[in-house]
Design an enzyme around this catalytic site. Sequence first.
Site, PDB file in Angstrom:
ATOM      1  N   GLY A   1      12.003 -39.604  -0.642  1.00  0.00           N
ATOM      2  CA  GLY A   1      11.670 -40.802  -1.386  1.00  0.00           C
ATOM      3  C   GLY A   1      10.328 -41.373  -0.966  1.00  0.00           C
ATOM      4  O   GLY A   1       9.566 -40.740  -0.222  1.00  0.00           O
TER       5      GLY A   1
ATOM      6  N   ASP B   1      20.337 -40.554  -3.988  1.00  0.00           N
ATOM      7  CA  ASP B   1      20.350 -39.470  -4.981  1.00  0.00           C
ATOM      8  C   ASP B   1      21.482 -38.471  -4.753  1.00  0.00           C
ATOM      9  O   ASP B   1      21.906 -37.787  -5.684  1.00  0.00           O
ATOM     10  CB  ASP B   1      19.020 -38.706  -4.951  1.00  0.00           C
ATOM     11  CG  ASP B   1      17.862 -39.529  -5.494  1.00  0.00           C
ATOM     12  OD1 ASP B   1      18.107 -40.653  -5.966  1.00  0.00           O
ATOM     13  OD2 ASP B   1      16.715 -39.054  -5.433  1.00  0.00           O
TER      14      ASP B   1
ATOM     15  N   GLU C   1       0.823  -1.200   0.000  1.00  0.00           N
ATOM     16  CA  GLU C   1       0.000   0.000   0.000  1.00  0.00           C
ATOM     17  C   GLU C   1       0.864   1.259   0.000  1.00  0.00           C
ATOM     18  O   GLU C   1       0.585   2.226  -0.723  1.00  0.00           O
ATOM     19  CB  GLU C   1      -0.925   0.012   1.224  1.00  0.00           C
ATOM     20  CG  GLU C   1      -1.833  -1.193   1.321  1.00  0.00           C
ATOM     21  CD  GLU C   1      -1.260  -2.320   2.166  1.00  0.00           C
ATOM     22  OE1 GLU C   1      -2.007  -2.920   2.951  1.00  0.00           O
ATOM     23  OE2 GLU C   1      -0.037  -2.593   2.043  1.00  0.00           O
TER      24      GLU C   1
ATOM     25  N   ARG D   1      19.459 -23.834  -8.404  1.00  0.00           N
ATOM     26  CA  ARG D   1      20.528 -23.527  -9.356  1.00  0.00           C
ATOM     27  C   ARG D   1      19.993 -23.117 -10.725  1.00  0.00           C
ATOM     28  O   ARG D   1      20.729 -22.542 -11.523  1.00  0.00           O
ATOM     29  CB  ARG D   1      21.433 -24.756  -9.549  1.00  0.00           C
ATOM     30  CG  ARG D   1      22.037 -25.284  -8.279  1.00  0.00           C
ATOM     31  CD  ARG D   1      22.916 -26.498  -8.508  1.00  0.00           C
ATOM     32  NE  ARG D   1      22.218 -27.603  -9.145  1.00  0.00           N
ATOM     33  CZ  ARG D   1      21.420 -28.455  -8.506  1.00  0.00           C
ATOM     34  NH1 ARG D   1      21.202 -28.314  -7.210  1.00  0.00           N
ATOM     35  NH2 ARG D   1      20.829 -29.441  -9.156  1.00  0.00           N
TER      36      ARG D   1
ATOM     37  N   ALA E   1       8.311 -36.920  -8.939  1.00  0.00           N
ATOM     38  CA  ALA E   1       8.178 -37.164 -10.378  1.00  0.00           C
ATOM     39  C   ALA E   1       7.979 -38.663 -10.563  1.00  0.00           C
ATOM     40  O   ALA E   1       8.623 -39.476  -9.900  1.00  0.00           O
ATOM     41  CB  ALA E   1       9.416 -36.686 -11.124  1.00  0.00           C
TER      42      ALA E   1
ATOM     43  N   SER F   1      17.070 -42.100 -10.602  1.00  0.00           N
ATOM     44  CA  SER F   1      16.434 -42.252 -11.919  1.00  0.00           C
ATOM     45  C   SER F   1      15.956 -40.897 -12.424  1.00  0.00           C
ATOM     46  O   SER F   1      15.224 -40.181 -11.728  1.00  0.00           O
ATOM     47  CB  SER F   1      15.253 -43.220 -11.828  1.00  0.00           C
ATOM     48  OG  SER F   1      15.667 -44.473 -11.330  1.00  0.00           O
TER      49      SER F   1
END
Length: 347
Positions: free
Chosen positions: A287, A203, A52, A210, A158, A172
């Site tokens: 995981g 992993d 504001e 990044r 994913a 993977s």
Amino acid sequence: MEDALYMQRCLQLAKIGAGSVSPNPMVGSVLVADGRIIGEGYHRRAGEAHAEVMAIESVQSADRHLIRQSTLYVNLEPCSHYGRTPPCSKRIVEEGIPRVVIAAMDPNEKVSGGGAAMLRKAGVELVSGLLKEEALYLNRRFYTYHQKKRPRIILKWAESMDAFIAREGERSKISNAWSDRLVHRWRMEEDAILIGSNTARIDNPELNNRLYYGKSPLRILINRDASAPSDLKLLQEDDKLLILNEIKSSKKNKKEWVKVNFSDGIIAVLEKLGTQHEILSVLVEGGAFTLNHFIENGQFDELRIIRNNALLLGSGVRAPDWSQQGLKMKEHYFIEEDEIMILEHAG
């Protein structure tokens, strides 16, 4: 109709502050007079001027006389208390703005209707609830934090078209390069990111941002026995890392081992962390074990799933099953072969 258009502009401006304003909300503001915008602004980062004030101070000298006949639009109730900055409601009254349109009320108990009351008491015409649902969704992290007294929990993974998140025991690659950039944008927008020990070992991620502009989130590792290998990238990077464990509390440079009681439940642990570190949101990229723990206990607010519709793994680690959770789709789109789904509880 015009009110809705100007409020939509407030929401557009507010989004620019994503990833920069926490623990404050994302807020945009527009000042309108004679059917045109004479000033606009958004909250850029915590400790700096609110939206504001930015809108008021952006008005050119030739238009200053119009402020006393203008309408101020803002997607969140103006604050009424002295914090890092003076109260916006007081500034609005001092400027003589006769009409204010608000999308949603502030859940912070320090404000929570106080700003609206201050404006009404001063004789300002107040309209509230315009594009309320859109405003609540935009600041869902802020609302979860203040209403539920804990960070918003966002689960992300994913998966292949046949619903596997990885091959057994190995990292993977599933999402495409463009979706990877989206994930790093998500990291920038959230306060913290969390994984479990298995994901850390298999992993070996960095868990930073990044591929997009802006900050990296606070990294959190669940490592019950405090035995994480010293060569993990998480332990090599300079960014801050919290290691939740049942063995010790200590600190070395930016690495902090936090002794917690997991028998209290992970949500109780995150509630405490949220209060201590002002964490409004946690992106869980763990995981299957970690993700399933949150899902099976119904301890999450949002799912973000990237499904590669061009990839079949055939076997491996199954993606979490969320079909019984009563979720509704909030966002659904494609990035080439990757299907992006963002879901939250229907209630």
